[in-house]
Design a protein around this motif. Structure first.
Motif, PDB file in Angstrom:
ATOM      1  N   PRO A  54       0.811  -1.227   0.000  1.00 39.19           N
ATOM      2  CA  PRO A  54       0.000   0.000   0.000  1.00 39.19           C
ATOM      3  C   PRO A  54       0.844   1.276   0.000  1.00 39.19           C
ATOM      4  N   VAL A  55       2.039   1.212   0.628  1.00 39.20           N
ATOM      5  CA  VAL A  55       2.929   2.378   0.614  1.00 39.20           C
ATOM      6  C   VAL A  55       3.390   2.663  -0.819  1.00 39.20           C
ATOM      7  N   LEU A  56       3.754   1.597  -1.547  1.00 43.23           N
ATOM      8  CA  LEU A  56       4.188   1.761  -2.935  1.00 43.23           C
ATOM      9  C   LEU A  56       3.039   2.215  -3.823  1.00 43.23           C
ATOM     10  N   PHE A  57       1.855   1.629  -3.622  1.00 46.60           N
ATOM     11  CA  PHE A  57       0.694   2.052  -4.407  1.00 46.60           C
ATOM     12  C   PHE A  57       0.405   3.535  -4.165  1.00 46.60           C
ATOM     13  N   SER A  58       0.509   3.957  -2.911  1.00 43.45           N
ATOM     14  CA  SER A  58       0.232   5.349  -2.575  1.00 43.45           C
ATOM     15  C   SER A  58       1.235   6.292  -3.235  1.00 43.45           C
ATOM     16  N   ALA A  59       2.493   5.847  -3.346  1.00 38.36           N
ATOM     17  CA  ALA A  59       3.537   6.700  -3.924  1.00 38.36           C
ATOM     18  C   ALA A  59       3.607   6.620  -5.440  1.00 38.36           C
ATOM     19  N   SER A  60       3.414   5.405  -5.994  1.00 38.09           N
ATOM     20  CA  SER A  60       3.643   5.202  -7.434  1.00 38.09           C
ATOM     21  C   SER A  60       2.450   4.624  -8.180  1.00 38.09           C
ATOM     22  N   GLY A  61       1.351   4.386  -7.515  1.00 36.25           N
ATOM     23  CA  GLY A  61       0.154   3.910  -8.185  1.00 36.25           C
ATOM     24  C   GLY A  61       0.366   2.628  -8.965  1.00 36.25           C
ATOM     25  N   PRO A  62      -0.114   2.570 -10.222  1.00 33.30           N
ATOM     26  CA  PRO A  62      -0.038   1.334 -11.012  1.00 33.30           C
ATOM     27  C   PRO A  62       1.382   0.974 -11.456  1.00 33.30           C
ATOM     28  N   GLY A  63       2.361   1.851 -11.185  1.00 31.45           N
ATOM     29  CA  GLY A  63       3.746   1.524 -11.525  1.00 31.45           C
ATOM     30  C   GLY A  63       4.414   0.616 -10.509  1.00 31.45           C
ATOM     31  N   THR A  64       3.715   0.291  -9.419  1.00 29.27           N
ATOM     32  CA  THR A  64       4.283  -0.511  -8.329  1.00 29.27           C
ATOM     33  C   THR A  64       4.872  -1.847  -8.787  1.00 29.27           C
ATOM     34  N   PRO A  65       4.178  -2.650  -9.614  1.00 23.48           N
ATOM     35  CA  PRO A  65       4.776  -3.927 -10.035  1.00 23.48           C
ATOM     36  C   PRO A  65       6.121  -3.749 -10.746  1.00 23.48           C
ATOM     37  N   VAL A  66       6.265  -2.691 -11.547  1.00 21.40           N
ATOM     38  CA  VAL A  66       7.521  -2.443 -12.247  1.00 21.40           C
ATOM     39  C   VAL A  66       8.624  -2.113 -11.240  1.00 21.40           C
ATOM     40  N   ILE A  67       8.278  -1.367 -10.209  1.00 21.40           N
ATOM     41  CA  ILE A  67       9.275  -0.985  -9.204  1.00 21.40           C
ATOM     42  C   ILE A  67       9.753  -2.213  -8.444  1.00 21.40           C
ATOM     43  N   TYR A  68       8.858  -3.136  -8.138  1.00 18.83           N
ATOM     44  CA  TYR A  68       9.275  -4.397  -7.506  1.00 18.83           C
ATOM     45  C   TYR A  68      10.220  -5.170  -8.433  1.00 18.83           C
ATOM     46  N   THR A  69       9.914  -5.162  -9.720  1.00 17.53           N
ATOM     47  CA  THR A  69      10.788  -5.847 -10.683  1.00 17.53           C
ATOM     48  C   THR A  69      12.157  -5.188 -10.734  1.00 17.53           C
ATOM     49  N   LEU A  70      12.191  -3.856 -10.727  1.00 14.90           N
ATOM     50  CA  LEU A  70      13.472  -3.141 -10.730  1.00 14.90           C
ATOM     51  C   LEU A  70      14.287  -3.463  -9.484  1.00 14.90           C
ATOM     52  N   ALA A  71      13.626  -3.559  -8.342  1.00 11.50           N
ATOM     53  CA  ALA A  71      14.322  -3.896  -7.105  1.00 11.50           C
ATOM     54  C   ALA A  71      14.911  -5.301  -7.182  1.00 11.50           C
ATOM     55  N   TRP A 198      -8.622 -12.071 -17.035  1.00 17.01           N
ATOM     56  CA  TRP A 198      -7.186 -11.862 -17.199  1.00 17.01           C
ATOM     57  C   TRP A 198      -6.828 -10.418 -17.535  1.00 17.01           C
ATOM     58  N   GLY A 199      -7.852  -9.613 -17.795  1.00 21.48           N
ATOM     59  CA  GLY A 199      -7.613  -8.216 -18.122  1.00 21.48           C
ATOM     60  C   GLY A 199      -7.030  -7.408 -16.981  1.00 21.48           C
ATOM     61  N   ILE A 200      -7.032  -7.971 -15.765  1.00 18.61           N
ATOM     62  CA  ILE A 200      -6.431  -7.242 -14.641  1.00 18.61           C
ATOM     63  C   ILE A 200      -4.914  -7.088 -14.827  1.00 18.61           C
ATOM     64  N   PHE A 201      -4.338  -7.975 -15.635  1.00 19.40           N
ATOM     65  CA  PHE A 201      -2.897  -7.875 -15.918  1.00 19.40           C
ATOM     66  C   PHE A 201      -2.693  -6.957 -17.125  1.00 19.40           C
ATOM     67  N   THR A 202      -2.914  -5.688 -16.894  1.00 14.50           N
ATOM     68  CA  THR A 202      -2.800  -4.710 -17.963  1.00 14.50           C
ATOM     69  C   THR A 202      -1.472  -3.961 -17.878  1.00 14.50           C
ATOM     70  N   PHE A 203      -0.948  -3.593 -19.050  1.00 14.53           N
ATOM     71  CA  PHE A 203       0.307  -2.841 -19.106  1.00 14.53           C
ATOM     72  C   PHE A 203       0.074  -1.328 -19.156  1.00 14.53           C
ATOM     73  N   GLU A 204      -1.186  -0.938 -19.135  1.00 19.07           N
ATOM     74  CA  GLU A 204      -1.515   0.480 -19.322  1.00 19.07           C
ATOM     75  C   GLU A 204      -0.960   1.367 -18.210  1.00 19.07           C
ATOM     76  N   GLY A 205      -0.814   0.812 -17.019  1.00 18.50           N
ATOM     77  CA  GLY A 205      -0.313   1.618 -15.903  1.00 18.50           C
ATOM     78  C   GLY A 205       1.197   1.720 -15.837  1.00 18.50           C
ATOM     79  N   PHE A 206       1.884   0.962 -16.691  1.00 20.92           N
ATOM     80  CA  PHE A 206       3.356   0.947 -16.637  1.00 20.92           C
ATOM     81  C   PHE A 206       3.922   2.097 -17.473  1.00 20.92           C
ATOM     82  N   THR A 207       3.575   3.299 -17.092  1.00 23.33           N
ATOM     83  CA  THR A 207       4.030   4.478 -17.826  1.00 23.33           C
ATOM     84  C   THR A 207       5.231   5.109 -17.112  1.00 23.33           C
ATOM     85  N   ALA A 208       5.953   5.920 -17.848  1.00 22.59           N
ATOM     86  CA  ALA A 208       7.117   6.595 -17.266  1.00 22.59           C
ATOM     87  C   ALA A 208       6.707   7.487 -16.103  1.00 22.59           C
TER      88      ALA A 208
END
Length: 483
Positions: A54-71, A198-208
């Motif tokens: 929830p902390v990551l969602f609050s800070a980065s919204g839908p980009g959270t999964p990408v940030i976990y991948t980067l980590a 399966w549409g919940i796995f969308t790439f639309e939120g993975f924006t810069a």
């Protein structure tokens, strides 16, 4: 060198370093899965999904999964040189043994001071948080209000006992708890797919703008903190079967499991709530967003199961940390940096005295703070976990420097990516992470600031004290290999 572990029981404070150097943990005990269990348990994936995401969602919204991948990729980058260097180190000294090999005993003793501060701080903060969560869970289910301090004493005594008995007892508990965590989070993801497709796995939120927006610093720091347990793979090297093969496999298994676990679960949660709404929902309801989603997607049983397993996830995490840090203390006692009594082992080959000392120190600090009226979450948890996170980044930076120097000094250049490029990039990356830690320290503290910031002085103090100790006692030997 090959004496039975039981002969090592009772190593005294006055015994010379030459004798204690022969003391070792029981070899050929742990395979890939066993070591991975300890490391995954210490990562507390269930508690991280409910508490950190929830902390990551609050800070980065839908980009959270990408940030976990980067980590996860950053940890994997560090592991390239780290695990290659593990071929030259097979003992329970963890990062300290690496620093000794690369930078020498003085800096290794400084690193040992940071490691002690780091792991004690993390345990103190997390035990305090556990006590609150355990009290709230039992009170909500039964109406019985048992004080926070009682929960801490009872379960801390249990984890200390399991640590002192040896890895067999701990593994049985960890296996059950980790499987439970994985099953419940898996059930949440499956129920979300069944409900919304399966549409919940969308790439639309993975924006810069989502990934590299103003919340990147705090998001990256919290995401990276979820991987702090991967050092456990090397700490257990001395007890591993064929460590030069087992340790790298266990480490990459842990990184892959934890990275996929966080990425997939947060991706499903974000897509299910909606990429346009996840940030606002997490900001408005950080403590209940995951439980509410579980209740809506699968019913009350999943929400209750998740609430229970968050608490048991803390138990698994603290048991993993207890086992890991006890081996750290054991190795430091054997090296001569700490009293030799800490290198005592039980008949099962466990660092029993170190496990007891760890539990007493953690309980002692918590007792002082709670008796002084400190809030278990706002003060004890926030202050000490923030300090532990900063300490962990510091020792990672020292270890990264040691890896670069080790390969350069020994002219090991058979694979430039492994021995030069990846370690150098990792070192630079941790400089950036260190900057992010300082820049976002108030966020780590939950906005406490003030006095809590002064605790950061503990890091340079233990570094200076370690350098002085290493200079005063040149006989300290971290780098001895136990094969």
């Amino acid at each position: 060198m090959n004496q039975e572990p039981r002969d090592a029981v009772g190593v005294g404070l006055a015994e010379p370093a030459l004798e204690t150097s022969a003391v070792r943990l029981r070899p050929n005990k742990l395979g890939v899965l066993a070591i991975a269990f300890f490391s995954i348990a210490a990562a507390a994936p269930m508690a991280a999904v409910v508490g950190a995401s929830p902390v990551l969602f609050s800070a980065s919204g839908p980009g959270t999964p990408v940030i976990y991948t980067l980590a996860a990729l950053l940890v994997a980058l560090f592991s390239v040189g780290y695990l290659r260097m593990s071929h030259h180190i097979t003992n329970a000294g963890g990062f300290v043994a690496y620093i000794a090999k690369g930078l020498g005993n003085k800096w290794a003793t400084a690193g040992a001071g940071v490691a002690i501060l780091t792991y004690l701080s993390l345990q103190i903060g997390l035990w305090s948080q556990f006590g609150v969560f355990a009290q709230q869970l039992v009170q909500s289910l039964t109406g019985v209000g048992i004080p926070v301090y009682v929960w801490i004493i009872v379960v801390l005594a249990l984890t200390a006992g399991l640590t002192m008995r040896g890895v067999d007892a701990s593994l049985k508990v960890l296996g059950v708890l980790i499987l439970g965590e994985t099953f419940v989070v898996g059930a949440l993801v499956v129920s979300l797919i069944a409900q919304k497709g399966w549409g919940i796995f969308t790439f639309e939120g993975f924006t810069a703008s989502s990934v590299f927006g103003p919340g990147l610093g705090i998001s990256m720091l919290f995401a990276f903190a979820c991987f702090t347990s991967f050092e456990a793979t090397v700490v257990f090297a001395e007890e591993a079967k064929n460590p030069r093969r087992t340790i790298p496999r266990a480490a990459y298994l842990v990184i892959a499991f934890v990275g996929v676990f966080y990425t997939l679960s947060t991706w499903a949660i974000s897509g299910s709530i909606g990429i346009d709404h996840i940030q606002a929902e997490a900001t408005g309801n950080p403590s209940g967003i995951i439980f509410d989603l579980a209740n809506a997607s699968a019913g009350p049983w999943l929400s209750v199961a998740m609430q229970v397993l968050v608490v048991t996830s803390f138990v698994a995490m603290l048991l993993g940390l207890s086992n890991m840090f006890s081996r750290y203390l054991f190795a430091l006692g054997r090296a001569g940096a700490l009293p030799a009594k800490l290198s005592s082992v039980s008949r099962t080959g466990a660092p029993s005295f170190a496990g007891l000392v760890n539990a007493i120190v953690v309980l002692g600090v918590i007792t002082v703070f709670l008796l002084a009226g400190a809030d278990p979450i706002a003060t004890v948890f926030s202050w000490f976990v923030a300090l532990g996170t900063a300490g962990f980044i510091t020792i990672l930076l020292l270890t990264s420097a040691a890896i670069v120097v080790f390969f350069a000094r020994n002219r090991i250049r058979d694979n430039l990516w492994v021995t030069v490029i990846a370690p150098s990039l990792s070192f630079l990356a941790f400089i950036v992470i260190g900057y992010l830690t300082l820049d976002n320290y108030d966020a780590l503290l939950g906005g406490a600031g003030g006095i809590a910031r002064w605790l950061l002085l503990g890091i340079p103090i233990v570094v200076v004290a370690g350098l002085a100790r290493g200079t005063q006692k040149p006989s300290i030997d971290y780098a001895a290999e136990i094969l």
